[in-house]
Write a protein that holds these residues in place. Structure first.
Motif, mmCIF file in Angstrom:
data_model
loop_
_atom_site.group_PDB
_atom_site.id
_atom_site.type_symbol
_atom_site.label_atom_id
_atom_site.label_comp_id
_atom_site.label_asym_id
_atom_site.label_seq_id
_atom_site.Cartn_x
_atom_site.Cartn_y
_atom_site.Cartn_z
ATOM 1 N N ILE A 8 9.969 136.031 167.390
ATOM 2 C CA ILE A 8 10.866 134.870 167.458
ATOM 3 C C ILE A 8 12.257 135.370 167.847
ATOM 4 N N GLN A 9 12.916 134.597 168.681
ATOM 5 C CA GLN A 9 14.264 134.980 169.120
ATOM 6 C C GLN A 9 15.311 134.640 168.067
ATOM 7 N N PRO A 10 16.245 135.545 167.818
ATOM 8 C CA PRO A 10 17.356 135.204 166.904
ATOM 9 C C PRO A 10 18.460 134.477 167.674
ATOM 10 N N SER A 11 18.073 133.376 168.323
ATOM 11 C CA SER A 11 19.015 132.677 169.193
ATOM 12 C C SER A 11 19.629 131.459 168.510
ATOM 13 N N GLY A 12 19.459 131.373 167.204
ATOM 14 C CA GLY A 12 20.012 130.254 166.449
ATOM 15 C C GLY A 12 19.332 130.279 165.091
ATOM 16 N N GLY A 17 10.227 123.620 163.514
ATOM 17 C CA GLY A 17 9.301 123.827 164.636
ATOM 18 C C GLY A 17 8.829 125.276 164.676
ATOM 19 N N ASN A 18 9.757 126.204 164.529
ATOM 20 C CA ASN A 18 9.392 127.630 164.509
ATOM 21 C C ASN A 18 8.467 127.935 163.323
ATOM 22 N N TYR A 19 8.751 127.279 162.221
ATOM 23 C CA TYR A 19 7.978 127.533 160.992
ATOM 24 C C TYR A 19 6.544 127.015 161.136
ATOM 25 N N ASP A 110 13.804 124.481 182.388
ATOM 26 C CA ASP A 110 14.536 123.712 181.366
ATOM 27 C C ASP A 110 15.859 124.383 181.017
ATOM 28 N N LYS A 111 15.798 125.704 180.790
ATOM 29 C CA LYS A 111 17.012 126.381 180.303
ATOM 30 C C LYS A 111 18.056 126.589 181.394
ATOM 31 N N SER A 112 17.626 126.544 182.664
ATOM 32 C CA SER A 112 18.602 126.768 183.732
ATOM 33 C C SER A 112 19.102 125.451 184.330
ATOM 34 N N VAL A 143 1.363 131.468 168.889
ATOM 35 C CA VAL A 143 2.572 130.848 169.448
ATOM 36 C C VAL A 143 2.433 129.331 169.387
ATOM 37 N N GLY A 144 3.550 128.655 169.551
ATOM 38 C CA GLY A 144 3.522 127.208 169.712
ATOM 39 C C GLY A 144 3.077 126.902 171.138
ATOM 40 N N ASP A 145 2.802 125.641 171.345
ATOM 41 C CA ASP A 145 2.309 125.164 172.626
ATOM 42 C C ASP A 145 3.247 125.504 173.799
ATOM 43 N N ASP A 146 4.567 125.537 173.514
ATOM 44 C CA ASP A 146 5.551 125.769 174.577
ATOM 45 C C ASP A 146 5.426 127.147 175.212
ATOM 46 N N GLN A 147 4.783 128.071 174.518
ATOM 47 C CA GLN A 147 4.700 129.438 175.039
ATOM 48 C C GLN A 147 3.395 129.707 175.788
ATOM 49 N N LYS A 148 2.569 128.681 175.905
ATOM 50 C CA LYS A 148 1.255 128.831 176.543
ATOM 51 C C LYS A 148 1.379 129.376 177.975
ATOM 52 N N GLY A 180 0.852 120.398 164.944
ATOM 53 C CA GLY A 180 2.187 120.990 164.826
ATOM 54 C C GLY A 180 2.475 122.037 165.873
ATOM 55 N N ALA A 181 1.632 122.102 166.925
ATOM 56 C CA ALA A 181 1.867 123.094 167.969
ATOM 57 C C ALA A 181 3.152 122.802 168.719
ATOM 58 N N ARG A 182 3.562 121.544 168.698
ATOM 59 C CA ARG A 182 4.815 121.198 169.368
ATOM 60 C C ARG A 182 5.533 120.126 168.561
ATOM 61 N N ILE A 183 6.481 120.568 167.752
ATOM 62 C CA ILE A 183 7.306 119.637 166.978
ATOM 63 C C ILE A 183 8.457 119.232 167.894
ATOM 64 N N MET A 184 8.705 117.931 167.976
ATOM 65 C CA MET A 184 9.709 117.463 168.926
ATOM 66 C C MET A 184 11.071 117.257 168.247
ATOM 67 N N LYS A 191 11.693 116.085 174.109
ATOM 68 C CA LYS A 191 12.042 117.510 174.129
ATOM 69 C C LYS A 191 11.548 118.159 172.859
ATOM 70 N N LYS A 192 11.164 119.445 172.934
ATOM 71 C CA LYS A 192 10.711 120.096 171.707
ATOM 72 C C LYS A 192 11.916 120.407 170.810
ATOM 73 N N MET A 193 11.661 120.478 169.528
ATOM 74 C CA MET A 193 12.708 120.870 168.587
ATOM 75 C C MET A 193 13.081 122.324 168.891
ATOM 76 N N SER A 194 14.369 122.586 169.116
ATOM 77 C CA SER A 194 14.807 123.930 169.510
ATOM 78 C C SER A 194 15.996 124.382 168.698
ATOM 79 N N LYS A 195 15.977 125.644 168.308
ATOM 80 C CA LYS A 195 17.085 126.166 167.504
ATOM 81 C C LYS A 195 18.381 126.283 168.301
ATOM 82 N N SER A 196 18.284 126.348 169.634
ATOM 83 C CA SER A 196 19.518 126.493 170.407
ATOM 84 C C SER A 196 20.047 125.143 170.914
ATOM 85 N N ASN A 197 19.459 124.047 170.457
ATOM 86 C CA ASN A 197 19.973 122.731 170.855
ATOM 87 C C ASN A 197 21.386 122.559 170.273
HETATM 88 N N1 AQP Z 1 9.336 122.745 168.485
HETATM 89 C C1 AQP Z 1 8.404 123.654 168.281
HETATM 90 N N2 AQP Z 1 7.185 123.312 167.809
HETATM 91 C C2 AQP Z 1 6.231 124.247 167.579
HETATM 92 N N3 AQP Z 1 6.434 125.572 167.804
HETATM 93 C C3 AQP Z 1 7.628 125.962 168.263
HETATM 94 N N4 AQP Z 1 8.151 127.162 168.591
HETATM 95 C C4 AQP Z 1 9.425 127.004 169.003
HETATM 96 N N5 AQP Z 1 9.767 125.721 168.967
HETATM 97 C C5 AQP Z 1 8.684 125.036 168.529
HETATM 98 C C6 AQP Z 1 7.444 128.413 168.455
HETATM 99 O O1 AQP Z 1 8.268 129.294 167.708
HETATM 100 C C7 AQP Z 1 8.126 130.610 168.217
HETATM 101 C C8 AQP Z 1 9.487 131.183 168.478
HETATM 102 O O2 AQP Z 1 9.919 130.946 169.724
HETATM 103 P P1 AQP Z 1 11.148 131.704 170.359
HETATM 104 O O3 AQP Z 1 12.229 131.897 169.400
HETATM 105 O O4 AQP Z 1 10.689 132.953 171.014
HETATM 106 O O5 AQP Z 1 11.594 130.766 171.499
HETATM 107 P P2 AQP Z 1 11.331 129.304 171.787
HETATM 108 O O6 AQP Z 1 9.870 129.014 171.928
HETATM 109 O O7 AQP Z 1 12.160 128.975 172.982
HETATM 110 O O8 AQP Z 1 11.874 128.597 170.464
HETATM 111 P P3 AQP Z 1 13.188 127.741 170.272
HETATM 112 O O9 AQP Z 1 13.335 127.452 168.832
HETATM 113 O O10 AQP Z 1 13.156 126.573 171.208
HETATM 114 O O11 AQP Z 1 14.313 128.742 170.679
HETATM 115 P P4 AQP Z 1 15.445 128.618 171.758
HETATM 116 O O12 AQP Z 1 16.131 127.337 171.461
HETATM 117 O O13 AQP Z 1 16.295 129.812 171.581
HETATM 118 O O14 AQP Z 1 14.768 128.604 173.100
HETATM 119 C C9 AQP Z 1 7.213 130.523 169.431
HETATM 120 O O15 AQP Z 1 5.903 130.876 169.048
HETATM 121 C C10 AQP Z 1 7.277 129.093 169.805
HETATM 122 O O16 AQP Z 1 6.108 128.659 170.460
#
Ligand code: AQP
Length: 328
Positions: A8-12, A17-19, A110-112, A143-148, A180-184, A191-197
């Protein structure tokens, strides 16, 4: 015993969602497999990071791993930057990847999006992620669905390497949770729930105060139909909240629908907040204890030692096969 690798990235601040999407699976898998779980700090810098914040967030992720139940006697927990082989194999994998396939990555798009200048690190990040996995010859990647899509690329790069240099790298399988593979996001269910939002109201951080969690859930976006029904296509917001509920309360979607039949969203949201707070509170208590004792530091030291050993074996063989002269 299968090998498992994830990070997991320490980007926030880590989110719910990560949990649900990742860490809960890490904890389950450690009982049956040889596991490597890292904090991918080299990935975090693919977007600008404030040094002090990066340090703090890195410590926090490591401590949260342990607080969530990763046992340093069962899992190898380490920081990616403590194992220099990641950067080296990352470069080798970059040279095997094509512009076209990296350009197709939705996370990069998405990120760019809308940015005037985009770092090359963000572009080649999936090649580094491939290296992270292939270094350990991992069989499974939770991994979550977003990393597929990134995992698909990893599989392609492993197969490409094996095709050119002889069968050696393990082609990994994704391990994605069914629910819970993709928490929004709480403010935008597309959009997926993201720590860097940048909007903290869009996510529940694992370290949010319970009062803050209650407030965020009460303000979470819903439709105007006031019908607690799981229908992701037409009712994405409430469906997302129901997925979180199912996870936090250990109930099925059908049970939740039955429980709130004929009720408005208010009581549902109130109970949801209590379930999420109850899920998170013990984790937070343990987290503060880990930070106080600093026990994660010894875990990271031991984890990196073991990781370096495994990583070096793969890297040396990869270099030999690619035609590098190895030190005599
Ligand atoms: N919303 C989510 N629902 C389910 N799983 C999620 N993961 C991330 N967001 C969700 C899973 O958490 C792990 C960590 O991912 P990461 O930190 O490498 O990067 P990410 O997927 O880009 O997660 P974030 O939280 O959205 O980070 P930022 O905002 O920095 O890009 C992965 O297994 C991911 O699938």
């Amino acid at each position: 015993m299968k090998r498992v690798l994830s990070g997991i990235q320490p980007s926030g601040q880590l989110t719910l969602g990560n949990y649900i999407g990742a860490i809960q699976n890490f904890v389950k898998l450690q009982h049956e497999h040889e596991c490597f779980f890292m904090v991918v700090d080299l990935h975090a810098i693919t977007v600008p990071q404030e040094p002090e914040k990066l340090r703090e967030q890195t410590e926090a992720v490591a401590a949260l791993y342990i607080a969530a139940g990763l046992d340093p006697n069962k899992s190898n927990i380490f920081l990616q930057s403590h194992v220099h082989q990641h950067a080296e194999l990352g470069w080798l994998m970059t040279t095997l990847s094509y512009m076209g396939e990296l350009e197709r990555m939705t996370q990069f798009k998405d990120k760019s999006e809308g940015k005037q200048s985009v770092g090359t690190g963000l572009f080649v990040y999936p090649a580094l992620m491939a290296a992270d996995i292939l270094l350990y010859q991992a069989d499974l990647v939770p991994v979550g669905d977003d990393q597929k899509q990134h995992l698909e690329l990893t599989r392609d790069l492993a197969a490409r390497f094996n095709g050119r240099f002889g069968e050696f790298l393990t082609v990994p399988e994704p391990y994605i949770p069914e629910v819970g593979a993709r928490i929004m996001s709480l403010d935008d269910a597309s959009k997926k729930m993201s720590k860097s939002n940048p909007n903290p109201g869009s996510f529940i951080a694992l370290l949010d105060d319970p009062a803050v969690i209650r407030k965020k859930i009460s303000r979470a976006k819903t439709d105007s139909e006031a019908l607690v029904k799981y229908d992701p296509a037409n009712k994405p917001e409430i469906s997302n909240l129901m997925s979180i509920y199912a996870h936090a309360a250990g109930m099925s979607i059908a049970e939740i629908e039955a429980k709130y039949e004929g009720q408005m969203y208010g009581p549902f949201k109130k109970d949801l907040a209590e379930h999420v707070a109850a899920l998170i509170e013990p984790l937070q208590a343990r987290y503060h204890e880990v930070r106080r004792t600093g026990e994660h530091h010894e875990a990271l030291r031991r984890g990196a030692e073991r990781a370096r050993e495994a990583a070096e074996q793969t890297l040396t063989e990869v270099k030999r096969r690619m035609g590098f002269v190895l030190p005599q």
